[in-house]
Structures are given as structure tokens and as C-alpha cells.
Write an enzyme that holds these catalytic residues in place. Structure first.
Site, PDB file in Angstrom:
ATOM      1  N   PRO A 101     -12.091  -2.100-113.339  1.00  0.00           N
ATOM      2  CA  PRO A 101     -10.809  -1.472-113.679  1.00  0.00           C
ATOM      3  C   PRO A 101     -10.111  -0.968-112.418  1.00  0.00           C
ATOM      4  CG  PRO A 101     -12.673  -0.343-114.751  1.00  0.00           C
ATOM      5  CD  PRO A 101     -13.242  -1.362-113.827  1.00  0.00           C
ATOM      6  N   GLU A 102      -8.811  -1.249-112.308  1.00  0.00           N
ATOM      7  CA  GLU A 102      -8.043  -0.805-111.142  1.00  0.00           C
ATOM      8  C   GLU A 102      -7.213   0.424-111.549  1.00  0.00           C
ATOM      9  OE1 GLU A 102      -6.368  -4.193-109.044  1.00  0.00           O
ATOM     10  OE2 GLU A 102      -8.040  -5.449-109.683  1.00  0.00           O
ATOM     11  N   LYS A 124      -8.705   5.097-108.553  1.00  0.00           N
ATOM     12  CA  LYS A 124      -9.624   4.684-109.606  1.00  0.00           C
ATOM     13  C   LYS A 124     -10.471   5.853-110.128  1.00  0.00           C
ATOM     14  CE  LYS A 124      -9.997   0.267-107.198  1.00  0.00           C
ATOM     15  NZ  LYS A 124     -10.950  -0.647-106.533  1.00  0.00           N
ATOM     16  N   CYS A 152      -3.428 -19.317-102.534  1.00  0.00           N
ATOM     17  CA  CYS A 152      -2.963 -20.679-102.417  1.00  0.00           C
ATOM     18  C   CYS A 152      -2.814 -21.018-100.940  1.00  0.00           C
ATOM     19  CB  CYS A 152      -1.618 -20.853-103.111  1.00  0.00           C
ATOM     20  SG  CYS A 152      -0.903 -22.486-102.733  1.00  0.00           S
ATOM     21  N   CYS A 209       1.084 -22.265 -99.878  1.00  0.00           N
ATOM     22  CA  CYS A 209       2.323 -21.472 -99.724  1.00  0.00           C
ATOM     23  C   CYS A 209       2.087 -20.020 -99.336  1.00  0.00           C
ATOM     24  CB  CYS A 209       3.175 -21.573-100.999  1.00  0.00           C
ATOM     25  SG  CYS A 209       2.391 -20.883-102.449  1.00  0.00           S
TER      26      CYS A 209
END
Ligand SMILES: [Zn+2]
Length: 258
Positions: free
Chosen positions: A2-3, A55, A253, A256
């Protein structure tokens, strides 16, 4: 894990049930706590406030006694209507705070402790925390100062998880924010401009605020847990690799994100 947004949402739900109230019953079903005397220590005390910082979650009782939790990978807070089926087994509940029709339950620890109000300020880990990414105000200068005090050969994806720089960002929001800004999580801090760092944290802050308002984190992601799938921007297959001293997995990615 959990953030910060999930923890703030839990704090909002717990606050709605308990703030200003004296829990009618406090139970510690988990065997580990049978030796603790929490129900007696907390009996009759009003919950003054419930808040989150990064947190970490705090239930602050009158008389300067605070319940501090950090869920790490395994813990969870639940707010259940009395009689409703709990999300986890009863013996996994470390504390149950009952009021009215509600059971506020913390499951599976792993960090749940009672401490004095003053200890919440001097506890080394808590005192070192950076400002909350979800705080009312965000001091950009303070964030940059902490970021630049960190090892500048550290990749930005790892640096964003340093809770002393900014508190609340975890693996998912790190990966999604780097993707949104087109920044490679492997780029070293020394090659990251201040403006880029601020754009990253600004994006995380806005997206996490939307998540708190929605009541749950987004169910669909751009790169997080999408290794091998085509990038939504350029169709290059998304990659995944362990990063940093704690080997937290990152997704990005290579087509990009620069
Ligand atoms: Zn791409």
C-alpha cells in the site's frame, strides 16, 4: 505494498468512525498481543485524531497515547460494519476498535505499536521522514534539497522511493509517474534537471490525490505490472527489472522513456 494514497484513504475511513469517540471495546485477537496490555491502556480514552504521513498511519488518543502503524507488504486496515464478514481471518487481526455499528480492524501488522505522542516526533524513522507527498502544502525547495542531498548516481526511480526525500510514493506510483513524464527510471539524479524532478513529484501528487478521492488506487496501469505488453504510447514492449538496494521491481518503456 500500500502506498500513501491507500493509507490516507484508510485514515479518512477510520477518522469518520472514531474521531471524537471513545471506542466501546478494544480487542487484540492476534496471539502475539496477548502479552500486551493495549485494551487496558486505551480503555476510556477518546480518539482525538486520525492522520497519515506517507505510508504511516496514526490513531491519536487523549492523554498523549498514539497507535502507530506501517503496513509494509502484508498489513491492511479494514472498516467493517458490525456482523459483516471481515476480509481476513479473525486471528489475523492485531487490533479491533469497536464503536457504534463499526469494527475498525488492523490485520497482519507488521508494524503496530503504541507510543507516546512525543515519541512520534523523536522516533528516528519517523523524525527522518520527508514531507508527505499528499500534504496540504508541498514545499518544492525542501523536496529538491533532500533529493540533491541523496547520492546523485542513484537512479531517479530508486530515489523517489527514499521516504526521507518525500514520503508516500511506492513502486506503482514511481513507475507510473516516470512513464507519464517520459523519464527513464534508470536515469541518474545528476542527469535529472530540477524541473523534471518537480514535474515527477507533481504528477505523483496529483494522481495520488485523485486516488484518495476515488477511495481506491487505479485498477488499470500504463506500465506497472505490464512487462512484455506493448507501451500505450509507442508500442515497444514494456520491461521490468529489479532496482535499488531493496531490489524493488521497476517497469518502464525503453522506447519512449529517456
Ligand atoms: Zn513507449
Amino acid at each position: 505494498m500500500p502506498e500513501g494514497d491507500t493509507i490516507h484513504h484508510a485514515a479518512n475511513r477510520i477518522r469518520a468512525v472514531l474521531e471524537g469517540c471513545v471506542p466501546e471495546q478494544i480487542l487484540t485477537p492476534q496471539a502475539r498481543h496477548r502479552i500486551d496490555d493495549w485494551p487496558r491502556t486505551l480503555a476510556g480514552r477518546t480518539v482525538r485524531s486520525v492522520d497519515a504521513h506517507g505510508k504511516h498511519l496514526f490513531v491519536r488518543f487523549e492523554g498523549g497515547v498514539t497507535l502507530h502503524s506501517h503496513l509494509r507488504m502484508t498489513g491492511s486496515w479494514g472498516v467493517h460494519r458490525r456482523g459483516e464478514r471481515w476480509r481476513r481471518a479473525r486471528q489475523r487481526a492485531w487490533i479491533v476498535l469497536r464503536y457504534g455499528d463499526w469494527d475498525v480492524v488492523e490485520f497482519d501488522g507488521p508494524v503496530l505499536e503504541l507510543m507516546s505522542e512525543s515519541r512520534t516526533r523523536t522516533h528516528p524513522q519517523l523524525a527522518a521522514l520527508g514531507q508527505d507527498v499528499l500534504g496540504e502544502r508541498f514545499d518544492e525547495g525542501r523536496f529538491l534539497a533532500r533529493l540533491r542531498a541523496d547520492d546523485q548516481t542513484r537512479p531517479i526511480g530508486d530515489a523517489l522511493l527514499n521516504q526521507e526525500t518525500v514520503a508516500g510514493i511506492g513502486n506503482m506510483w514511481k513507475a507510473e509517474s516516470c512513464f507519464a513524464l517520459g523519464i527513464d527510471p534508470w536515469r541518474e539524479l545528476r542527469h535529472l534537471a530540477d524541473g523534471e524532478a518537480l514535474a515527477l513529484v507533481g504528477h505523483a501528487r496529483a494522481a495520488m490525490r485523485r486516488s484518495v478521492d476515488a477511495g481506491h488506487p487505479p485498477r488499470a496501469h500504463e506500465v506497472y505490472r505490464r512487462a512484455g505488453r506493448p507501451c500505450p504510447r509507442c508500442a515497444t514492449p514494456i520491461r521490468r527489472r529489479e532496482q535499488g538496494e531493496n531490489n524493488r521491481v521497476t517497469f518502464w518503456c525503453p522506447g519512449c522513456q529517456r
